[in-house]
Write a protein that holds these residues in place. Structure first.
Motif, PDB file in Angstrom:
ATOM      1  N   ALA A 370      -3.814 -37.471  31.322  1.00  0.00           N
ATOM      2  CA  ALA A 370      -3.885 -36.855  29.996  1.00  0.00           C
ATOM      3  C   ALA A 370      -4.862 -37.617  29.113  1.00  0.00           C
ATOM      4  O   ALA A 370      -5.021 -38.832  29.248  1.00  0.00           O
ATOM      5  CB  ALA A 370      -2.504 -36.831  29.351  1.00  0.00           C
ATOM      6  N   GLY A 371      -5.509 -36.894  28.224  1.00  0.00           N
ATOM      7  CA  GLY A 371      -6.387 -37.513  27.232  1.00  0.00           C
ATOM      8  C   GLY A 371      -6.107 -36.912  25.878  1.00  0.00           C
ATOM      9  O   GLY A 371      -6.229 -35.692  25.698  1.00  0.00           O
ATOM     10  N   PHE A 372      -5.707 -37.739  24.910  1.00  0.00           N
ATOM     11  CA  PHE A 372      -5.254 -37.230  23.617  1.00  0.00           C
ATOM     12  C   PHE A 372      -6.080 -37.808  22.472  1.00  0.00           C
ATOM     13  O   PHE A 372      -6.586 -38.931  22.545  1.00  0.00           O
ATOM     14  CB  PHE A 372      -3.781 -37.583  23.385  1.00  0.00           C
ATOM     15  CG  PHE A 372      -2.837 -36.969  24.381  1.00  0.00           C
ATOM     16  CD1 PHE A 372      -2.955 -35.632  24.738  1.00  0.00           C
ATOM     17  CD2 PHE A 372      -1.823 -37.722  24.957  1.00  0.00           C
ATOM     18  CE1 PHE A 372      -2.080 -35.048  25.649  1.00  0.00           C
ATOM     19  CE2 PHE A 372      -0.942 -37.156  25.873  1.00  0.00           C
ATOM     20  CZ  PHE A 372      -1.076 -35.813  26.224  1.00  0.00           C
ATOM     21  N   ASP A 373      -6.176 -37.001  21.422  1.00  0.00           N
ATOM     22  CA  ASP A 373      -6.762 -37.469  20.162  1.00  0.00           C
ATOM     23  C   ASP A 373      -6.000 -38.709  19.685  1.00  0.00           C
ATOM     24  O   ASP A 373      -4.787 -38.826  19.920  1.00  0.00           O
ATOM     25  CB  ASP A 373      -6.665 -36.342  19.128  1.00  0.00           C
ATOM     26  CG  ASP A 373      -6.992 -36.809  17.729  1.00  0.00           C
ATOM     27  OD1 ASP A 373      -8.156 -37.078  17.456  1.00  0.00           O
ATOM     28  OD2 ASP A 373      -6.054 -36.904  16.917  1.00  0.00           O
ATOM     29  N   HIS A 374      -6.695 -39.636  18.997  1.00  0.00           N
ATOM     30  CA  HIS A 374      -6.075 -40.902  18.584  1.00  0.00           C
ATOM     31  C   HIS A 374      -4.806 -40.674  17.769  1.00  0.00           C
ATOM     32  O   HIS A 374      -3.764 -41.314  18.018  1.00  0.00           O
ATOM     33  CB  HIS A 374      -7.071 -41.737  17.763  1.00  0.00           C
ATOM     34  CG  HIS A 374      -8.303 -42.123  18.518  1.00  0.00           C
ATOM     35  ND1 HIS A 374      -8.259 -42.822  19.700  1.00  0.00           N
ATOM     36  CD2 HIS A 374      -9.623 -41.900  18.255  1.00  0.00           C
ATOM     37  CE1 HIS A 374      -9.486 -43.028  20.137  1.00  0.00           C
ATOM     38  NE2 HIS A 374     -10.335 -42.472  19.280  1.00  0.00           N
ATOM     39  N   ASP A 375      -4.863 -39.784  16.777  1.00  0.00           N
ATOM     40  CA  ASP A 375      -3.689 -39.529  15.943  1.00  0.00           C
ATOM     41  C   ASP A 375      -2.542 -38.949  16.754  1.00  0.00           C
ATOM     42  O   ASP A 375      -1.387 -39.365  16.612  1.00  0.00           O
ATOM     43  CB  ASP A 375      -4.042 -38.570  14.796  1.00  0.00           C
ATOM     44  CG  ASP A 375      -4.889 -39.233  13.725  1.00  0.00           C
ATOM     45  OD1 ASP A 375      -4.924 -40.482  13.707  1.00  0.00           O
ATOM     46  OD2 ASP A 375      -5.510 -38.522  12.925  1.00  0.00           O
ATOM     47  N   PHE A 376      -2.847 -37.976  17.596  1.00  0.00           N
ATOM     48  CA  PHE A 376      -1.803 -37.349  18.407  1.00  0.00           C
ATOM     49  C   PHE A 376      -1.164 -38.380  19.339  1.00  0.00           C
ATOM     50  O   PHE A 376       0.048 -38.362  19.572  1.00  0.00           O
ATOM     51  CB  PHE A 376      -2.395 -36.199  19.231  1.00  0.00           C
ATOM     52  CG  PHE A 376      -1.377 -35.426  20.023  1.00  0.00           C
ATOM     53  CD1 PHE A 376      -0.642 -34.410  19.433  1.00  0.00           C
ATOM     54  CD2 PHE A 376      -1.149 -35.711  21.361  1.00  0.00           C
ATOM     55  CE1 PHE A 376       0.303 -33.696  20.160  1.00  0.00           C
ATOM     56  CE2 PHE A 376      -0.213 -35.010  22.106  1.00  0.00           C
ATOM     57  CZ  PHE A 376       0.521 -34.003  21.493  1.00  0.00           C
ATOM     58  N   TYR A 377      -1.970 -39.277  19.849  1.00  0.00           N
ATOM     59  CA  TYR A 377      -1.469 -40.291  20.782  1.00  0.00           C
ATOM     60  C   TYR A 377      -0.557 -41.316  20.097  1.00  0.00           C
ATOM     61  O   TYR A 377       0.426 -41.775  20.686  1.00  0.00           O
ATOM     62  CB  TYR A 377      -2.655 -41.009  21.420  1.00  0.00           C
ATOM     63  CG  TYR A 377      -2.277 -42.111  22.386  1.00  0.00           C
ATOM     64  CD1 TYR A 377      -1.765 -41.813  23.653  1.00  0.00           C
ATOM     65  CD2 TYR A 377      -2.428 -43.452  22.033  1.00  0.00           C
ATOM     66  CE1 TYR A 377      -1.427 -42.822  24.537  1.00  0.00           C
ATOM     67  CE2 TYR A 377      -2.094 -44.467  22.912  1.00  0.00           C
ATOM     68  CZ  TYR A 377      -1.592 -44.148  24.165  1.00  0.00           C
ATOM     69  OH  TYR A 377      -1.240 -45.146  25.037  1.00  0.00           O
ATOM     70  N   GLU A 378      -0.860 -41.630  18.837  1.00  0.00           N
ATOM     71  CA  GLU A 378      -0.162 -42.738  18.172  1.00  0.00           C
ATOM     72  C   GLU A 378       0.991 -42.320  17.267  1.00  0.00           C
ATOM     73  O   GLU A 378       1.984 -43.036  17.160  1.00  0.00           O
ATOM     74  CB  GLU A 378      -1.179 -43.545  17.343  1.00  0.00           C
ATOM     75  CG  GLU A 378      -2.226 -44.252  18.201  1.00  0.00           C
ATOM     76  CD  GLU A 378      -3.305 -44.909  17.370  1.00  0.00           C
ATOM     77  OE1 GLU A 378      -3.233 -44.808  16.133  1.00  0.00           O
ATOM     78  OE2 GLU A 378      -4.221 -45.515  17.958  1.00  0.00           O
ATOM     79  N   LEU A 379       0.870 -41.176  16.560  1.00  0.00           N
ATOM     80  CA  LEU A 379       1.903 -40.788  15.592  1.00  0.00           C
ATOM     81  C   LEU A 379       3.229 -40.510  16.283  1.00  0.00           C
ATOM     82  O   LEU A 379       3.289 -39.800  17.294  1.00  0.00           O
ATOM     83  CB  LEU A 379       1.451 -39.557  14.798  1.00  0.00           C
ATOM     84  CG  LEU A 379       0.243 -39.766  13.880  1.00  0.00           C
ATOM     85  CD1 LEU A 379      -0.181 -38.458  13.242  1.00  0.00           C
ATOM     86  CD2 LEU A 379       0.552 -40.809  12.820  1.00  0.00           C
ATOM     87  N   SER A 399      -6.607 -42.456  25.214  1.00  0.00           N
ATOM     88  CA  SER A 399      -6.788 -42.100  23.807  1.00  0.00           C
ATOM     89  C   SER A 399      -8.276 -41.985  23.537  1.00  0.00           C
ATOM     90  O   SER A 399      -9.055 -42.868  23.904  1.00  0.00           O
ATOM     91  CB  SER A 399      -6.164 -43.178  22.911  1.00  0.00           C
ATOM     92  OG  SER A 399      -6.436 -42.921  21.559  1.00  0.00           O
ATOM     93  N   MET A 400      -8.687 -40.873  22.913  1.00  0.00           N
ATOM     94  CA  MET A 400     -10.121 -40.645  22.711  1.00  0.00           C
ATOM     95  C   MET A 400     -10.372 -39.854  21.436  1.00  0.00           C
ATOM     96  O   MET A 400      -9.440 -39.295  20.838  1.00  0.00           O
ATOM     97  CB  MET A 400     -10.716 -39.899  23.906  1.00  0.00           C
ATOM     98  CG  MET A 400     -10.100 -38.546  24.185  1.00  0.00           C
ATOM     99  SD  MET A 400     -10.810 -37.756  25.661  1.00  0.00           S
ATOM    100  CE  MET A 400     -10.325 -38.917  26.937  1.00  0.00           C
ATOM    101  N   SER A 401     -11.617 -39.801  21.030  1.00  0.00           N
ATOM    102  CA  SER A 401     -12.011 -39.034  19.848  1.00  0.00           C
ATOM    103  C   SER A 401     -11.735 -37.552  20.082  1.00  0.00           C
ATOM    104  O   SER A 401     -11.897 -37.042  21.191  1.00  0.00           O
ATOM    105  CB  SER A 401     -13.493 -39.250  19.552  1.00  0.00           C
ATOM    106  OG  SER A 401     -13.955 -38.332  18.595  1.00  0.00           O
ATOM    107  N   SER A 402     -11.332 -36.859  19.006  1.00  0.00           N
ATOM    108  CA  SER A 402     -11.006 -35.441  19.130  1.00  0.00           C
ATOM    109  C   SER A 402     -12.206 -34.624  19.590  1.00  0.00           C
ATOM    110  O   SER A 402     -12.057 -33.596  20.256  1.00  0.00           O
ATOM    111  CB  SER A 402     -10.499 -34.902  17.784  1.00  0.00           C
ATOM    112  OG  SER A 402     -11.481 -35.070  16.783  1.00  0.00           O
ATOM    113  N   SER A 403     -13.414 -35.055  19.244  1.00  0.00           N
ATOM    114  CA  SER A 403     -14.613 -34.304  19.609  1.00  0.00           C
ATOM    115  C   SER A 403     -14.962 -34.452  21.087  1.00  0.00           C
ATOM    116  O   SER A 403     -15.780 -33.696  21.614  1.00  0.00           O
ATOM    117  CB  SER A 403     -15.802 -34.754  18.758  1.00  0.00           C
ATOM    118  OG  SER A 403     -16.066 -36.129  18.962  1.00  0.00           O
TER     119      SER A 403
END
Length: 506
Positions: A370-379, A399-403
């Motif tokens: 899985a690869g998730f946007d930073h906010d989605f991964y951490e919140l 964890s990666m940039s949303s773009s």
């Protein structure tokens, strides 16, 4: 790429000229104000070394504060637009100008100054004939450093409705439009070089001519901004939208619906305004009158201590009541679609592993990355909570940039990512969103958030905006987002076509 850039320049020439003018005026005003503050301050403190060092420390501390944080702090006090942007830029420019001016004045050979005193020269003669001319190379160097810094930082003014070239950069990032992104970056670089060259030319003038030139520039800029403030129309409604294609589509719909009922009303759009914090502060302070907001965002981020219902109707009613009570804001009837979180997979994997729901994914998660946007991964209420609710155990989680996450999914570098259910990439990359069958995520229905005083002053606005009540399906919004973000069509035209097709315009 070059063809796209040339096409954009030819089709948006007027917008480019306006943005360039805004950026030049914004930067020039900030440079002049910072110089008028920093240079006299350095002159005053050159004989008070201890106080000068304190000012240097304070200026250095201010410069370490992130520019977005400064803009966010200023909004409740001075609102949005050009004024807070200039204040923020001045704060950042003071440090290099003061530092170089102070260094230039305090590093002059003491023997030279003693000789001037021995000849009986006055302190004003020493300042204007000896000290400032000798310090001028360092002063000009500080001005050039401040200029480059201001022109680069001024791109953030677009986040609070300040205009400028930053609007092209922000839109380019959000819509993956490299032509706009490149245009904003190139023009910013050209402006920095032009201003640096101009400072070099001015540096060859005498101090007297410099003073006259600066005075004339201040008078002209002051007259421009004063005239602009005085000529603002009184019957005006400001509609803002967050970053991205979807908010821009919605605010163009709002504008057209309102104007179709109120031909004499001036509706001003502020697209790509920034994040939730900026825009919510702006509507509470009165700088923004209307913007589209989502029920889940209201309940999770804007209203403290509010429980979140997973029933769409109840979530909307709770959000409406809380906003009215705590901020005197009216939350009008919502649209039909839900722009909530979901996990997305490639179509081939959905068929291979028979994936339709997130529970189906749980059975196969140990084989997938899985690869998730930073906010989605951490919140806590995003992936960590979802992992616990569904029992997800991925082989690896990045964890990666949303773009980047959609490209990584399309290229096979990851197998699962987070998505908003109306993202245009779902259509562009033929992805499958998995049903949140345990209803972990709260409802995210979009609805117009309006200041109460606007509805009292213009009662017909409510009726105009509520024509979108229960309109726009998820597929409708995906298609419109696709047209704006992927095909780079104008948001106002896409919005108009939808309203016309569904007979929502008079």
């Amino acid at each position: 790429m070059l063809n796209d850039l040339l096409h954009f320049v030819m089709t948006h020439a007027n917008d480019i000229i306006v943005a360039l003018e805004e950026h030049i005026l914004l930067s020039l005003a900030a440079i002049l104000i910072a110089a008028v503050i920093a240079i006299p301050l350095a002159i005053t403190l050159m004989n008070y070394r201890r106080a000068g060092e304190v000012v240097l420390q304070i200026a250095g501390i201010i410069q370490t504060i992130p520019s977005l944080a400064v803009l966010g702090v200023l909004i409740p006090f001075v609102g949005i637009g050009t004024f807070p942007a200039i204040i923020a830029l001045v704060l950042y420019a003071i440090m290099p100008i003061f530092q170089n001016t102070y260094a230039g004045l305090t590093q002059i050979d003491a023997n030279l100054l003693e000789a001037a005193e021995a000849f009986g020269f006055s302190k004003y003669f020493k300042l204007f004939k000896i000290q400032l001319p000798l310090a001028m190379p360092l002063i000009l160097s500080g001005l050039r450093i401040a200029t480059v810094m201001i022109i680069g930082t001024a791109t953030l003014a677009a986040l609070i409705g300040g205009g400028g070239l930053g609007s092209f950069i922000m839109i380019g990032i959000q819509t993956n439009d490299n032509a706009q992104l490149l245009l904003g970056a190139i023009l910013s670089a050209v402006l920095a070089l032009a201003f640096s060259w101009l400072i070099k030319i001015i540096g060859k003038l005498s101090l007297k001519k410099m003073g006259i030139l600066v005075g004339v520039a201040i008078i002209l800029l002051g007259g421009y901004f004063t005239g602009k403030a005085l000529t603002q129309p009184k019957g005006r409604i400001a509609i803002a939208g967050k970053l991205g294609g979807e908010p821009e589509i919605l605010i163009n719909m709002y504008k057209e619906l309102i104007e179709s009922d109120n031909a004499g009303l001036d509706v001003q759009l502020k697209p790509d305004f920034g994040g939730t914090t900026f825009i919510y502060k702006a509507i509470k302070s009165g700088d923004v009158d209307i913007y589209p907001e989502f029920t889940g965002t209201v309940l999770q981020n804007l209203i403290k201590g509010q429980t979140v219902s997973h029933q769409p109707e109840q979530a909307y009613l709770d959000a409406r009541a809380a906003l009215h009570e705590q901020a005197d804001l009216e939350y009008l009837a919502p649209m039909r679609y839900q722009n909530t979180y979901a996990l997305a997979v490639r179509q081939s994997d959905a068929k291979k592993y028979h994936l339709k729901t997130t529970s189906d994914l749980t059975k196969m998660s140990s084989q997938l990355t899985a690869g998730f946007d930073h906010d989605f991964y951490e919140l806590k209420d995003s992936y960590p909570g979802m992992k616990k609710a569904y029992g997800l155990q991925f082989k690896d989680v990045k964890s990666m940039s949303s773009s980047l996450r959609y490209n990584a999914l399309a290229n096979g570098q990851i197998d699962v990512t987070d998505a908003y259910t109306t993202d245009p990439q779902l259509k562009a990359d033929k992805l499958v969103t998995l049903v949140d069958d345990k209803k972990y995520f709260p409802p995210f229905q979009g609805a117009p958030l309006v200041r109460g005083d606007i509805l009292k002053k213009y009662p017909s606005v409510k009726k105009s905006l509520e024509r979108l009540n229960n309109k726009i399906t998820n597929q409708d919004m995906i298609n419109m987002n696709y047209q704006v973000t992927v095909q780079h069509k104008a948001a106002d035209k896409v919005a108009h076509l939808y309203l016309k097709k569904h007979n929502l315009l008079k």
